[in-house]
Design an enzyme around this catalytic site. Structure first.
Site, mmCIF file in Angstrom:
data_model
loop_
_atom_site.group_PDB
_atom_site.id
_atom_site.type_symbol
_atom_site.label_atom_id
_atom_site.label_comp_id
_atom_site.label_asym_id
_atom_site.label_seq_id
_atom_site.Cartn_x
_atom_site.Cartn_y
_atom_site.Cartn_z
ATOM 1 N N HIS A 44 1.584 -1.337 0.150
ATOM 2 C CA HIS A 44 1.330 -0.692 -1.145
ATOM 3 C C HIS A 44 1.379 -1.731 -2.267
ATOM 4 O O HIS A 44 2.447 -2.253 -2.576
ATOM 5 C CB HIS A 44 2.402 0.380 -1.342
ATOM 6 C CG HIS A 44 2.281 1.165 -2.601
ATOM 7 N ND1 HIS A 44 3.214 1.115 -3.601
ATOM 8 C CD2 HIS A 44 1.326 2.032 -3.017
ATOM 9 C CE1 HIS A 44 2.858 1.931 -4.571
ATOM 10 N NE2 HIS A 44 1.716 2.491 -4.258
ATOM 11 N N GLU A 71 -3.374 -2.966 0.285
ATOM 12 C CA GLU A 71 -4.001 -2.137 -0.747
ATOM 13 C C GLU A 71 -4.445 -2.933 -1.975
ATOM 14 O O GLU A 71 -3.757 -3.852 -2.418
ATOM 15 C CB GLU A 71 -3.017 -1.049 -1.211
ATOM 16 C CG GLU A 71 -3.713 -0.054 -2.118
ATOM 17 C CD GLU A 71 -2.779 0.804 -2.967
ATOM 18 O OE1 GLU A 71 -3.196 1.918 -3.312
ATOM 19 O OE2 GLU A 71 -1.675 0.371 -3.300
ATOM 20 N N ASP A 73 -5.757 -1.812 -5.920
ATOM 21 C CA ASP A 73 -6.175 -0.863 -6.953
ATOM 22 C C ASP A 73 -7.196 -1.578 -7.819
ATOM 23 O O ASP A 73 -6.981 -2.737 -8.203
ATOM 24 C CB ASP A 73 -4.977 -0.442 -7.810
ATOM 25 C CG ASP A 73 -3.997 0.419 -7.031
ATOM 26 O OD1 ASP A 73 -4.439 1.347 -6.334
ATOM 27 O OD2 ASP A 73 -2.781 0.155 -7.128
ATOM 28 N N HIS A 86 -3.007 -2.003 -11.048
ATOM 29 C CA HIS A 86 -2.673 -0.620 -10.700
ATOM 30 C C HIS A 86 -3.285 0.400 -11.650
ATOM 31 O O HIS A 86 -3.617 1.514 -11.263
ATOM 32 C CB HIS A 86 -1.163 -0.403 -10.635
ATOM 33 C CG HIS A 86 -0.816 1.014 -10.335
ATOM 34 N ND1 HIS A 86 -0.436 1.911 -11.295
ATOM 35 C CD2 HIS A 86 -0.876 1.708 -9.173
ATOM 36 C CE1 HIS A 86 -0.244 3.091 -10.736
ATOM 37 N NE2 HIS A 86 -0.498 2.996 -9.454
ATOM 38 N N GLU A 179 -8.573 1.162 -3.801
ATOM 39 C CA GLU A 179 -8.581 2.439 -4.527
ATOM 40 C C GLU A 179 -9.408 2.302 -5.796
ATOM 41 O O GLU A 179 -9.153 1.404 -6.618
ATOM 42 C CB GLU A 179 -7.160 2.876 -4.903
ATOM 43 C CG GLU A 179 -7.193 4.178 -5.722
ATOM 44 C CD GLU A 179 -5.830 4.672 -6.206
ATOM 45 O OE1 GLU A 179 -4.791 4.142 -5.758
ATOM 46 O OE2 GLU A 179 -5.819 5.574 -7.058
HETATM 47 CA CA CA Z 1 -3.047 2.881 -5.262
#
Ligand code: CA
Length: 353
Positions: A44, A71, A73, A86, A179
């Site tokens: 994460h 991950e 973002d 993020h 993401e």
């Molecule tokens: Ca995220």
């Protein structure tokens, strides 16, 4: 040794190295296909429990700790670059207010979309949980100290190159888990962040469901647009993940029928852990909601967030971090976890699977 012999010798070494590496990979793959589906460790924001989130250092650490996926973002800059942050503000994790005073909007926030990539590269990244309003956050006492060392915001392409480069140099196969952040906000600013993301993914070879990528978003309408329009137009088909939290807009998706509908455009769901267990669960009786049962019946993978070792970041009925994992992985039966602590999670999986 003359130069020709030296070149031949080097070529033989390289060939032997390649053969050994592909042998290793085949061994690893066949081992996986004969055992139960592997539960995924998704780093994460990188190994963000140890280093400032989304920095390349945090990603390299996650890689070294054995994460299966890492991950990213994504938000866009004024000059249409995708950067890994993020949220679309720069002020939470950088020194933007000091470097560019007066560049905030009327709400006092500094928006990544108001700055060029070159400008953003001048900023230092700091630990999110280091200080709040100048005071150390007591709930995260052991996070990386605020303002120490030197970290930068990186582009999506740079991070892909880091992970793909490590896949070459280590012989492992670690995936990415991008993401798309705030697609409606980006559209309002005249930018199509989903199209930009798919373009970079395609450029780096991510174009089918067999590739090591899950593309996630909270915005259901945007995921449908990606599934129905953007991916077919590009000739790509990637695995998509619908993110969900406890807010009312996702309530319809939680039913058996809702999950069947989700399965028409996504391959997995990324719920808050709060959606998976009843709040009146206790240490002696953990009550799973129907979420995972309905998701699995619809053929959806379940990758909940966020697994952190800090006591106040766990449900009260979990005794410690291993127990937290045991409840969600062994009892609730999720397929992977988003964690700030890939090493602790890998260690748990290695000793319990
Ligand atoms: Ca995220």
């Amino acid at each position: 040794m003359n130069i020709i012999k030296l070149i031949l010798f080097s070529a033989v070494l390289i060939l032997v190295g390649c053969a050994a590496r592909s042998g290793e990979q085949q061994g690893e793959n066949s081992e996986r296909s004969t055992s139960a589906p592997k539960k995924l460790v998704i780093a994460h924001r990188g190994a963000s429990g140890y280093l400032p989130e989304h920095t390349l250092a945090a990603k390299a650490m996650a890689y070294a700790q054995g994460a299966d996926y890492i991950e990213q973002d994504l938000v866009m800059t004024r000059d249409d670059e995708l950067v890994v942050l993020h949220d679309h503000y720069l002020d939470t994790v950088t020194d933007v207010a000091k470097v560019y005073p007066g560049r905030s909007r009327v709400d006092g926030r500094y928006y990544a979309i108001d700055f060029t990539l070159d400008e953003i590269r001048q900023l230092s990244v700091v630990e999110r949980f280091g200080l709040i309003d100048g005071v150390a956050v007591p709930v995260f006492p052991d996070r990386f100290p605020l303002g120490k060392s030197s970290f930068r915001v990186n582009t999506f392409a740079e991070e892909i190159e880091l992970i793909q480069g490590l896949n070459v140099s280590t012989g492992k196969s670690v995936g990415i888990y991008p993401e798309i952040k705030s697609p409606a906000f980006h559209r309002g600013e005249g930018k199509d962040i989903s199209a930009a993301t798919l373009k970079v993914l395609q450029q780096y070879g991510y174009d089918s469901k067999d590739d090591l990528v899950f593309l996630q978003c909270f915005d259901a309408g945007e995921l449908r647009r990606i599934h129905d329009n953007l991916m077919p137009a590009l000739g790509v088909s990637l695995r998509l993940v619908q993110l969900l939290d406890t807010s009312a807009e996702y309530r319809e998706m939680l039913s058996e029928e809702g999950m069947q509908t989700l399965a028409t455009y996504v391959d997995g769901v990324g719920p808050s852990i709060l959606l998976l267990v009843a709040p009146d669960s206790t240490a002696s009786e953990v009550k799973a909601t129907k979420f995972v049962e309905y998701a699995h019946a619809a053929g959806l993978q379940v990758h909940p967030y966020t697994f952190r070792r800090e006591r106040n970041q766990m449900p009260p009925f979990a005794k410690d971090y291993d127990d937290f994992l045991r409840i969600f992985v062994d009892l609730v039966d999720v397929d992977g976890v988003f964690t700030d602590f890939p090493d602790l999670t890998v260690r748990y999986f290695e000793s319990h699977q």
